[in-house]
Design an enzyme around this catalytic site. Structure first.
Site, short mmCIF file in Angstrom:
data_model
loop_
_atom_site.label_atom_id
_atom_site.label_comp_id
_atom_site.label_asym_id
_atom_site.label_seq_id
_atom_site.Cartn_x
_atom_site.Cartn_y
_atom_site.Cartn_z
N GLY A 22 20.09 0.03 -23.12
CA GLY A 22 19.58 -0.56 -24.41
C GLY A 22 18.37 -0.25 -24.82
N ARG A 75 17.56 -8.44 -10.73
CA ARG A 75 17.85 -9.26 -12.11
C ARG A 75 18.54 -8.42 -12.97
NH1 ARG A 75 11.79 -10.29 -13.81
NH2 ARG A 75 11.53 -7.99 -13.06
N ASN A 81 24.81 -0.02 -13.03
CA ASN A 81 23.60 0.08 -12.44
C ASN A 81 23.93 0.69 -11.04
OD1 ASN A 81 21.83 -0.14 -14.62
ND2 ASN A 81 21.57 -2.03 -14.28
#
Length: 498
Positions: free
Chosen positions: A22, A133, A139
């Site tokens: 993003g 987070r 990921n």
């Protein structure tokens, strides 16, 4: 946003574009010295506040210091000629877990193994004062040897913009307190995302995504806040794993495992239940050791990865709830310092002392004669015993055992909390679900349908009642039963639904 060309970076030769998120693009470069292929993540926006850029670099430095086998190594950081920060990282050639689960469902054994390895990485980050987070399958990269590597520690939370596709948190795997900003992110927030990621590996989609329904961010946020965690629906997933994943994704952070270490140990217990090889929990161990003649004796150095047993006393988790208020930078051990070298204290002689300027061998010669006489007496006594004197009583000699006891999950978590019961009515069917602090996969539950009614047992933290008249209140009384016999409370907790 238009795709920007790959930046020119000194010492690196561009090969191809790997992907985008993003807020950043990722490219494959060939590094000159040392010669290797590297992945370079470059922020798209060059008009960033200085504080944001500094935080980006600080997080990169923290990642580089972690040096964990399941955290993607960061080699360098810098800025392009147009002012965009970038990270140079180890290149993982195989597909991320997000890409992999699009085409296959991972087995229970592999999902448990990956979950423990990722929890090890998260625990190592928490001990260093760093929250992730944004834990999610995308990921988690995969090395050429098939091992997972966690990346993107804490970067997206401050850099991405609200109207971007990636709003700083990845909604499908984020806990309600982060989505609705009802509490700051904590170690238990990362535990939620870990559990959601393991659920995703088993099912092939995020926990609250519903095929064929509205799966916008707004719809997912409402489900995450309001709906109970769904079952995986897989017959090969044991009930203990279903319970652990639900506990890990509890709405109330206090009801989740207190740390990534506790979550990893619970996964180990399930591995043992299924008779699977146990995946080791690897974290770094800090020890104090003098480094030389001038050392003060209280320096801290980082040893290599330390393998923890499922209930190892040395693996107790330090408090990690308020991680943003502290940062610890592990000191680097000298390259020539052996891992297990014995270091003697300065000023302590290992030679025999001298007396009155004479060697101990001459000044203490009479001691040697006395010792020889004592040996002669002992030998004479032994000969007398062998010839019929008193015989010592035979005593069994204990044989040392090198086997490890099985992990006991009860030693790594606190006592079971009082259940929080919620009921949902669908016509004449009422379903009760409950959550509680410090759950274990071996927990069972006592329930009653009336306060003084017959007590019954259920293995799962929910119960469905059918044939309930509409408009009438339906209640249930529940108590947690721990396998060790230590129940959470003497009385049952009541929950009702209209």
């Amino acid at each position: 946003m238009p795709q920007l060309p790959a930046p020119t970076i000194a010492g690196l030769t561009y090969e191809r574009r790997l992907g985008a998120g993003g807020y950043a693009d990722v490219y494959l470069y060939q590094q000159a010295l040392p010669a290797r292929r590297v992945a370079v993540k470059v922020l798209r926006d060059s008009d960033l506040a200085s504080g944001v850029v500094q935080r980006f670099r600080s997080e990169a430095n923290a990642m580089a210091l972690l040096e964990h086998p399941h955290i993607v190594p960061v080699y360098a950081t810098g800025s392009t000629t147009d002012g965009r920060p970038y990270l140079v990282m180890m290149y993982y050639p195989r597909a991320s877990l997000a890409e992999r689960v699009k085409h296959e469902r991972l087995g229970v054994a592999e999902s448990l193994r990956i979950g423990i390895q990722l929890a090890s990485a998260v625990e190592a980050a928490h001990r260093a004062g760093l929250l992730h987070r944004d834990i999610k399958p995308a990921n988690v990269l995969t090395s050429q040897y098939g091992t997972p590597g966690l990346t993107d520690f804490g970067i997206a939370a401050d850099i991405s913009e609200a109207d971007d596709d990636d709003t700083g948190v990845s909604v499908p795997w984020s806990p309600p307190e982060v989505l609705y900003v009802t509490a700051p992110a904590s170690a238990r927030s990362d535990v939620y995302s870990l559990a959601a990621t393991v659920w995703h590996l088993l099912v092939g989609r995020s926990p609250f995504e519903q095929p064929g329904r509205d799966n916008s961010h707004y719809a997912l946020m409402k489900r995450i806040r309001d709906l109970p965690v769904p079952d995986t629906g897989r017959p090969d997933v044991p009930a203990s794993l279903e319970r652990l994943l639900k506990a890990g994704m509890a709405k109330d952070p206090a009801l989740r495992p207190a740390s990534a270490m506790d979550f990893a140990r619970s996964l180990q217990v399930i591995e043992q239940e299924l008779r699977l090889p146990r995946t080791e929990i690897v974290v770094a161990e800090e020890v104090s050791s003098p480094q030389g003649p001038d050392a003060g004796g209280d320096e801290t150095r980082m040893q290599g990865p330390h393998v923890l047993d499922a209930q190892g006393a040395s693996g107790r988790t330090p408090p990690t709830e308020d991680l943003r208020t502290r940062r610890r930078t592990p000191a680097v051990r000298g390259v020539n310092a052996p891992e297990d070298a014995t270091v003697h204290r300065v000023g302590t002689s290992l030679e025999h002392p001298e007396v009155d300027g004479e060697p101990a061998s001459s000044g203490r010669r009479w001691v040697m004669w006395a010792l020889l006489a004592a040996v002669a007496v002992v030998l004479a006594g032994g000969a007398w015993a062998l010839s019929g004197g008193l015989r010592p009583e035979a005593r069994p000699t204990a044989t040392p055992s090198i086997s490890e006891p099985p992990p006991d999950p009860g030693t790594s978590v606190g006592p079971a909390g009082v259940p929080v019961i919620k009921g949902v009515r669908d016509g004449s069917t009422v379903t009760f679900r409950w959550t509680y602090a410090n759950p274990l996969p071996t927990d069972t539950f006592y329930y009653k349908l009336t306060e003084n009614g017959q007590q019954r047992t259920v293995a799962e933290p929910w119960l469905t009642l059918t044939g309930q008249a509409s408009g009438e209140q339906v209640c249930i009384w529940v108590k947690v039963h721990r396998a060790s016999g230590a129940d959470a409370a003497r009385t049952h907790t009541k929950g009702c639904v209209a």
